[in-house]
Design a protein around this motif. Structure first.
Motif, PDB file in Angstrom:
ATOM      1  N   THR A  71     114.251  61.627  -2.763  1.00 17.96           N
ATOM      2  CA  THR A  71     113.728  61.812  -4.107  1.00 17.96           C
ATOM      3  C   THR A  71     113.400  60.435  -4.671  1.00 17.96           C
ATOM      4  O   THR A  71     114.226  59.518  -4.608  1.00 17.96           O
ATOM      5  CB  THR A  71     114.762  62.524  -5.010  1.00 17.96           C
ATOM      6  OG1 THR A  71     115.109  63.769  -4.398  1.00 17.96           O
ATOM      7  CG2 THR A  71     114.203  62.779  -6.391  1.00 17.96           C
ATOM      8  N   MET A  73     111.366  58.150  -7.982  1.00 20.43           N
ATOM      9  CA  MET A  73     110.852  58.160  -9.347  1.00 20.43           C
ATOM     10  C   MET A  73     109.584  57.318  -9.372  1.00 20.43           C
ATOM     11  O   MET A  73     109.618  56.138  -9.030  1.00 20.43           O
ATOM     12  CB  MET A  73     111.899  57.590 -10.310  1.00 20.43           C
ATOM     13  CG  MET A  73     111.446  57.554 -11.752  1.00 20.43           C
ATOM     14  SD  MET A  73     111.304  59.191 -12.493  1.00 20.43           S
ATOM     15  CE  MET A  73     112.984  59.446 -13.006  1.00 20.43           C
ATOM     16  N   GLU A  74     108.457  57.940  -9.737  1.00 19.89           N
ATOM     17  CA  GLU A  74     107.188  57.228  -9.844  1.00 19.89           C
ATOM     18  C   GLU A  74     106.539  57.584 -11.166  1.00 19.89           C
ATOM     19  O   GLU A  74     106.325  58.770 -11.461  1.00 19.89           O
ATOM     20  CB  GLU A  74     106.247  57.620  -8.695  1.00 19.89           C
ATOM     21  CG  GLU A  74     106.590  56.975  -7.381  1.00 19.89           C
ATOM     22  CD  GLU A  74     105.560  57.302  -6.308  1.00 19.89           C
ATOM     23  OE1 GLU A  74     104.573  58.017  -6.591  1.00 19.89           O
ATOM     24  OE2 GLU A  74     105.763  56.838  -5.181  1.00 19.89           O
ATOM     25  N   ASN A  75     106.248  56.568 -11.970  1.00 18.80           N
ATOM     26  CA  ASN A  75     105.627  56.779 -13.281  1.00 18.80           C
ATOM     27  C   ASN A  75     106.392  57.803 -14.103  1.00 18.80           C
ATOM     28  O   ASN A  75     105.806  58.712 -14.685  1.00 18.80           O
ATOM     29  CB  ASN A  75     104.157  57.195 -13.132  1.00 18.80           C
ATOM     30  CG  ASN A  75     103.335  56.150 -12.405  1.00 18.80           C
ATOM     31  OD1 ASN A  75     103.548  54.952 -12.583  1.00 18.80           O
ATOM     32  ND2 ASN A  75     102.419  56.594 -11.573  1.00 18.80           N
ATOM     33  N   GLU A  76     107.709  57.669 -14.101  1.00 20.00           N
ATOM     34  CA  GLU A  76     108.606  58.539 -14.857  1.00 20.00           C
ATOM     35  C   GLU A  76     108.565  60.001 -14.418  1.00 20.00           C
ATOM     36  O   GLU A  76     108.916  60.904 -15.168  1.00 20.00           O
ATOM     37  CB  GLU A  76     108.342  58.412 -16.352  1.00 20.00           C
ATOM     38  CG  GLU A  76     108.572  56.999 -16.863  1.00 20.00           C
ATOM     39  CD  GLU A  76     108.382  56.886 -18.362  1.00 20.00           C
ATOM     40  OE1 GLU A  76     108.648  57.860 -19.073  1.00 20.00           O
ATOM     41  OE2 GLU A  76     107.967  55.803 -18.793  1.00 20.00           O
ATOM     42  N   VAL A  77     108.119  60.220 -13.181  1.00 18.70           N
ATOM     43  CA  VAL A  77     108.084  61.563 -12.607  1.00 18.70           C
ATOM     44  C   VAL A  77     108.851  61.543 -11.293  1.00 18.70           C
ATOM     45  O   VAL A  77     108.586  60.700 -10.433  1.00 18.70           O
ATOM     46  CB  VAL A  77     106.634  62.043 -12.363  1.00 18.70           C
ATOM     47  CG1 VAL A  77     106.609  63.392 -11.671  1.00 18.70           C
ATOM     48  CG2 VAL A  77     105.847  62.079 -13.657  1.00 18.70           C
ATOM     49  N   MET A  78     109.804  62.480 -11.154  1.00 18.13           N
ATOM     50  CA  MET A  78     110.542  62.562  -9.892  1.00 18.13           C
ATOM     51  C   MET A  78     109.739  63.393  -8.900  1.00 18.13           C
ATOM     52  O   MET A  78     109.168  64.416  -9.270  1.00 18.13           O
ATOM     53  CB  MET A  78     111.915  63.192 -10.123  1.00 18.13           C
ATOM     54  CG  MET A  78     112.843  62.290 -10.904  1.00 18.13           C
ATOM     55  SD  MET A  78     114.518  62.902 -10.939  1.00 18.13           S
ATOM     56  CE  MET A  78     115.065  62.380  -9.338  1.00 18.13           C
ATOM     57  N   ARG A  79     109.717  62.915  -7.649  1.00 16.37           N
ATOM     58  CA  ARG A  79     109.039  63.666  -6.596  1.00 16.37           C
ATOM     59  C   ARG A  79     109.798  63.476  -5.293  1.00 16.37           C
ATOM     60  O   ARG A  79     110.532  62.513  -5.125  1.00 16.37           O
ATOM     61  CB  ARG A  79     107.591  63.247  -6.456  1.00 16.37           C
ATOM     62  CG  ARG A  79     107.390  61.861  -5.924  1.00 16.37           C
ATOM     63  CD  ARG A  79     105.891  61.551  -5.748  1.00 16.37           C
ATOM     64  NE  ARG A  79     105.697  60.295  -5.073  1.00 16.37           N
ATOM     65  CZ  ARG A  79     105.702  60.121  -3.768  1.00 16.37           C
ATOM     66  NH1 ARG A  79     105.880  61.140  -2.954  1.00 16.37           N
ATOM     67  NH2 ARG A  79     105.518  58.933  -3.226  1.00 16.37           N
TER      68      ARG A  79
END
Length: 152
Positions: A71, A73-79
């Motif tokens: 997991t 965190m990229e640009n305040e989005v978890m993916r």
């Protein structure tokens, strides 16, 4: 001379296996999910007490397909992102936990694992060695401790 070389090769492979056979798995569990879920996460802790790094290459199960994920965190989005391997440093521990590295099981062969069920997992290390563990299906945050050692 040939016999000595064969003995050397045999002993070398045995010594190499002894290092990996020290790998320990703790807290193997699968998060209980609704029966309609398409995926379920797999978590565990890997402890490498040896002097050599170990590499987890795969997790498999007779219950479905398991992929290694991380997991991010990229640009305040978890993916989630698939990973090819997970490094376990010498004398170190790597935890497959919510929000970090984890296994993701899908393609269920006998339905989604249910709470309380025990699911067989096989961990494969770089070099082909395997470790058999059992993961209990638990609700999030439920206590669990299923310690195992390497089995060839």
């Amino acid at each position: 001379m040939k016999a000595r070389f064969c003995l050397f090769v045999l002993l070398s492979s045995w010594i190499g296996a002894a290092h990996a056979s020290e790998l320990m798995v703790h807290d193997a569990w699968i998060r209980g999910m609704p029966p309609t879920s398409r995926v379920v996460p797999v978590y565990l802790s890997l402890h490498n007490p040896s002097d050599k790094p170990l590499v987890l290459k795969a997790i498999s199960s007779p219950r479905g397909i398991v992929e290694l994920h991380q997991t991010l965190m990229e640009n305040e989005v978890m993916r989630m992102q698939g990973v090819e391997a997970i490094q376990i440093p010498p004398h170190g521990m790597v935890k497959l936990t919510p929000g970090g590295y984890h296994g993701m099981m899908s393609g269920f062969k006998a339905g989604v694992p249910v709470l309380g069920e025990e699911v067989a997992l096989t961990l494969t290390l770089e070099g082909g060695e395997t470790l058999s563990v059992t993961a209990k299906v638990n609700a999030q945050g439920e206590a669990h401790d299923h310690s195992m050692h390497m089995h060839h």
